[in-house]
Design an enzyme around this catalytic site. Sequence first.
Site, PDB file in Angstrom:
ATOM      1  N   TYR A 136       0.817  -1.206   0.000  1.00 34.01           N
ATOM      2  CA  TYR A 136       0.000   0.000   0.000  1.00 34.01           C
ATOM      3  C   TYR A 136       0.858   1.266   0.000  1.00 34.01           C
ATOM      4  CZ  TYR A 136      -4.725  -1.840   0.854  1.00 34.01           C
ATOM      5  OH  TYR A 136      -5.949  -2.433   0.741  1.00 34.01           O
ATOM      6  N   LYS A 186       2.824 -15.223   2.770  1.00 40.47           N
ATOM      7  CA  LYS A 186       3.073 -15.949   1.519  1.00 40.47           C
ATOM      8  C   LYS A 186       4.576 -16.205   1.459  1.00 40.47           C
ATOM      9  CE  LYS A 186       1.751 -17.670  -2.475  1.00 40.47           C
ATOM     10  NZ  LYS A 186       0.890 -18.885  -2.598  1.00 40.47           N
ATOM     11  N   ASP A 218      -3.204 -18.111   0.497  1.00 43.87           N
ATOM     12  CA  ASP A 218      -4.155 -18.826  -0.373  1.00 43.87           C
ATOM     13  C   ASP A 218      -4.881 -19.907   0.427  1.00 43.87           C
ATOM     14  OD1 ASP A 218      -1.688 -20.104  -0.172  1.00 43.87           O
ATOM     15  OD2 ASP A 218      -1.681 -20.857  -2.235  1.00 43.87           O
ATOM     16  N   ASP A 242      -6.721  -6.896   4.022  1.00 42.06           N
ATOM     17  CA  ASP A 242      -7.807  -6.230   3.293  1.00 42.06           C
ATOM     18  C   ASP A 242      -8.696  -7.282   2.642  1.00 42.06           C
ATOM     19  OD1 ASP A 242      -9.247  -4.106   2.007  1.00 42.06           O
ATOM     20  OD2 ASP A 242      -8.135  -4.563   0.164  1.00 42.06           O
ATOM     21  N   ASP A 246     -12.745  -8.817   3.989  1.00 41.31           N
ATOM     22  CA  ASP A 246     -13.984  -8.790   3.198  1.00 41.31           C
ATOM     23  C   ASP A 246     -14.568 -10.192   3.118  1.00 41.31           C
ATOM     24  OD1 ASP A 246     -13.615  -6.044   2.531  1.00 41.31           O
ATOM     25  OD2 ASP A 246     -14.410  -6.383   0.512  1.00 41.31           O
TER      26      ASP A 246
HETATM   27  C1  IPM Z   1     -10.651  -1.107   3.641  1.00 42.20           C
HETATM   28  C2  IPM Z   1     -10.797  -0.491   2.281  1.00 42.20           C
HETATM   29  C3  IPM Z   1      -9.602   0.429   2.009  1.00 42.20           C
HETATM   30  C4  IPM Z   1      -8.351  -0.416   2.029  1.00 42.20           C
HETATM   31  C5  IPM Z   1      -9.719   1.264   0.698  1.00 42.20           C
HETATM   32  C6  IPM Z   1     -10.974   2.113   0.679  1.00 42.20           C
HETATM   33  C7  IPM Z   1      -8.507   2.109   0.467  1.00 42.20           C
HETATM   34  O1  IPM Z   1     -10.925  -1.488   1.311  1.00 42.20           O
HETATM   35  O2  IPM Z   1     -10.580  -0.350   4.625  1.00 42.20           O
HETATM   36  O3  IPM Z   1     -10.621  -2.332   3.740  1.00 42.20           O
HETATM   37  O4  IPM Z   1      -7.980  -0.998   1.006  1.00 42.20           O
HETATM   38  O5  IPM Z   1      -7.733  -0.497   3.090  1.00 42.20           O
HETATM   39 MG    MG Z   2     -11.136  -3.428   2.097  1.00 39.22          MG
END
Ligand code: IPM
Ligand code: MG
Length: 347
Positions: A136, A186, A218, A242, A246
């Site tokens: 990042y 990884k 993975d 990240d 999700d």
């Molecule tokens: C998160 C989001 C952010 C990230 C984006 C909006 C930059 O996806 O907080 O998970 O990638 O960290």
């Molecule tokens: Mg995210």
Amino acid sequence: MRVALFPGDGIGPEVIAEARLVLEALDLPSLEFEEGLVGGAAYKAMGHPLPQATLDIAERADAILFGAVGDPDCDRLERHLRPEQAILGLRRHLSFFANLRPAKLFPELADASALRPEVARQIDMVIVRELNGDVYFGEKGMRKTASGLREGYDVMAYNEDEVRRIARIGFETARARAGKLCSVDKANVLETSQLWRDVVIETAADYPDIELSHMYVDNAAMQLVRNPGQFDVIVTGNLFGDILSDQASMCAGSIGMLPSASLDVNQKGLYEPIHGSAPDIAGQGKANPLATILSAAMMLRYSLNQPEAADRIEGAVAKALASGARSPDLGGTLSTRAMGEAVRAVL
Ligand code: IPM
Ligand code: MG
């Protein structure tokens, strides 16, 4: 207790409005709010996604409650002007390096999970994600190859201090829970990950009571849907965290349910739902405000030293769900406002 409110873009303002009303319903003495612009909203009004005025508000606050950033109108802007830079800039400027993303299934929501209910019911984990380094924040850019092809690049790097401090947060988090830490990397391919693994193993010497394991990312993605109940605490880097958070959110019912805390060394923090700005449903009252409301609870617990108020909010969310309150992402029809009302009715 000074709280900065940064609604941002898309559904951000709608979900932040509900969280604010919930906080106000608690009637806590000395809770003050200061609002600021971030993301595309700030760019459109002030020419920058993270204006100095917003940074000033963030700096003088005790905690920040953040909605979401991301606006399709801004996708072609130079990267440093894009909405996402607001959240990345806040994390970096204020050294919010430790991101805690708890994923726990509310039992009432077992049917909303993408997994079979009996598998989903096992989920109770915290993902500890590093937020200040990795690919990042490494050098990045566009260049031409020797043969004239366009090439994009982003450098992935971690130094040992960065790994050590997040590893400690992982171990401490595990110590306060079931005592199991899984470090995700990884290391079979990446040098960054080899260092990560070495430093996590070194740090483990200070935590003999914690059961440490290592997993390639993975495999971790696969295990999260195969048997999520095996995880107590996961510690991982910025990019892997990240993605996995999700994924964990959908296993736990809905991405509209997961809160997060991003902390510095002094427990000052930024609190936000893990979901994005969802421009496709913005302004329609379809967003689930619970992730943001639960983020406000985390804020009370971690940064404002109000654990009872945090418990009250979390209890009210559970009761609202138990009484059948469901937004569209949970298979129901309640609007954003009505979901917030359902929580406040319990309070
Ligand atoms: C998160 C989001 C952010 C990230 C984006 C909006 C930059 O996806 O907080 O998970 O990638 O960290
Ligand atoms: Mg995210």
